[in-house]
Design an enzyme around this catalytic site. Sequence first.
Site, PDB file in Angstrom:
ATOM      1  N   HIS A   1       5.266   2.648  19.617  1.00  0.00           N
ATOM      2  CA  HIS A   1       4.266   3.028  18.611  1.00  0.00           C
ATOM      3  C   HIS A   1       4.425   4.501  18.184  1.00  0.00           C
ATOM      4  CE1 HIS A   1       0.026   1.859  17.016  1.00  0.00           C
ATOM      5  NE2 HIS A   1       0.628   2.717  16.195  1.00  0.00           N
TER       6      HIS A   1
ATOM      7  N   GLY B   1       0.854  -1.190   0.000  1.00  0.00           N
ATOM      8  CA  GLY B   1       0.000   0.000   0.000  1.00  0.00           C
ATOM      9  C   GLY B   1       0.885   1.233   0.000  1.00  0.00           C
ATOM     10  N   ARG B   2       0.312   2.352   0.437  1.00  0.00           N
ATOM     11  CA  ARG B   2       1.081   3.609   0.405  1.00  0.00           C
ATOM     12  C   ARG B   2       2.398   3.495   1.164  1.00  0.00           C
ATOM     13  NH1 ARG B   2      -3.728   4.934   2.232  1.00  0.00           N
ATOM     14  NH2 ARG B   2      -5.218   5.931   0.847  1.00  0.00           N
ATOM     15  N   ILE B   3       2.325   2.962   2.389  1.00  0.00           N
ATOM     16  CA  ILE B   3       3.542   2.927   3.216  1.00  0.00           C
ATOM     17  C   ILE B   3       4.538   1.901   2.659  1.00  0.00           C
ATOM     18  CG2 ILE B   3       4.460   2.567   5.553  1.00  0.00           C
ATOM     19  CD1 ILE B   3       1.697   3.555   6.601  1.00  0.00           C
TER      20      ILE B   3
ATOM     21  N   GLU C   1      -0.553  -2.759  24.082  1.00  0.00           N
ATOM     22  CA  GLU C   1       0.194  -1.500  24.201  1.00  0.00           C
ATOM     23  C   GLU C   1      -0.407  -0.692  25.339  1.00  0.00           C
ATOM     24  OE1 GLU C   1       0.152   0.395  20.348  1.00  0.00           O
ATOM     25  OE2 GLU C   1       1.149  -1.298  19.395  1.00  0.00           O
TER      26      GLU C   1
ATOM     27  N   THR D   1       5.709  -2.243  11.631  1.00  0.00           N
ATOM     28  CA  THR D   1       5.248  -0.898  12.023  1.00  0.00           C
ATOM     29  C   THR D   1       3.740  -0.789  11.760  1.00  0.00           C
ATOM     30  OG1 THR D   1       5.839  -0.124   9.811  1.00  0.00           O
ATOM     31  CG2 THR D   1       7.425   0.334  11.567  1.00  0.00           C
ATOM     32  N   SER D   2       3.072  -1.939  11.569  1.00  0.00           N
ATOM     33  CA  SER D   2       1.640  -1.865  11.221  1.00  0.00           C
ATOM     34  C   SER D   2       0.779  -1.938  12.488  1.00  0.00           C
ATOM     35  CB  SER D   2       1.285  -2.944  10.198  1.00  0.00           C
ATOM     36  OG  SER D   2       1.488  -4.243  10.722  1.00  0.00           O
ATOM     37  N   ARG D   3       0.390  -3.132  12.871  1.00  0.00           N
ATOM     38  CA  ARG D   3      -0.337  -3.324  14.126  1.00  0.00           C
ATOM     39  C   ARG D   3       0.204  -4.576  14.791  1.00  0.00           C
ATOM     40  NH1 ARG D   3      -1.665   1.191  13.743  1.00  0.00           N
ATOM     41  NH2 ARG D   3      -3.748   2.113  13.751  1.00  0.00           N
TER      42      ARG D   3
HETATM   43  C1  GLV Z   1      -0.865   4.757  13.589  1.00  0.00           C
HETATM   44  O1  GLV Z   1      -0.552   3.676  13.985  1.00  0.00           O
HETATM   45  C2  GLV Z   1      -1.862   4.990  12.593  1.00  0.00           C
HETATM   46  O2  GLV Z   1      -2.619   4.070  12.250  1.00  0.00           O
HETATM   47  O3  GLV Z   1      -1.953   6.133  12.129  1.00  0.00           O
END
Ligand code: GLV
Length: 332
Positions: free
Chosen positions: A286, A156-158, A267, A236-238
Amino acid sequence: MAKVYLTRRIPDKALTLLQKENIEFEFNPKDEPPSEASLKREITNVDGLICLLTEKITPGIIEAGKKLRVIANIAVGFDNIDVRKATEKGIYVTNTPGVLTETTADLAWSLLMATARRISEAERYVRAGKWKIQWNLMFMTGQDIYGKTLGILGLGRIGQAVARRSKGFNMRILYYDENRTPELESELEAEYADMETVLRESDFITVHVPLTEKTRNFIGEKQLNLMKKTAILVNTSRGPVVDEDALYEALKEGKIAGAGLDVFKIEPIQMSNPLLTLDNIVLLPHIGSASAETRTKMAVIAVENAIATLKGKVPPNLANPEVLKVRPPTLR
Ligand code: GLV
């Protein structure tokens, strides 16, 4: 006059927009999420809710918002909101995509590099006063990044922004995504492969999928077993996208070399989490999108989404477009 409740104070730049539109607002003055009971109380009489991903917007909370028309999440992910319930009630759910793409890609790369070169471990060593010999040939040796294979799960974008950054590192890029996008493959010089091939052939694997029922434990024991012994996993997602127990075992048993995590199943991380006992992992609280510029823009976008909805428009970042059938965007 429309009224909005904010679950935290946000930058003045964003609050001013509400003032300009004569939208009344109140915010939780504490720097922590409101309790479910207080949130239920606060939203009984408001038209809009602006919240963070720390707020679990449960069916009960949605029911309590008798007049609620919009839930504007200040995040790209919106797995904290019961979207099905919101849609059923005709409530618009919005998020903040796009604006945090580059900042989050920077962080994924920071984690990748920090893990590969053992940055956190080395810094802990210095601060603990353990640096006694000036330089030793094989001391704190990590892994090269240049010329290696980067596996991207979720283009996706990231994921795309992470791929673009790899150019300076002369990497081979493999990706797996539910949807194959051949146009991107030529632009990014990325090869599409099935998940198993990405896991088997990559030196670095970075995860960029949203959390859904399908992606819960997306990386578990089976997937970790397919990875190279020298591989590094970045998430870095969930948190729930990675099975933390399986990851702990894999790191401890040396089935993979390291991991860089910005997100966790629970978290803040519990101090009893065994991941904290490992050296071959970099753990962050996070902070994927945490640059001052980006976080301010995210607040502004969330407010703009709320304002648009309250003015009877389709907000720019509607996350549940199916709601338009339940409640068309007309003025009340
Ligand atoms: C951060 O984790 C977001 O979803 O923006």
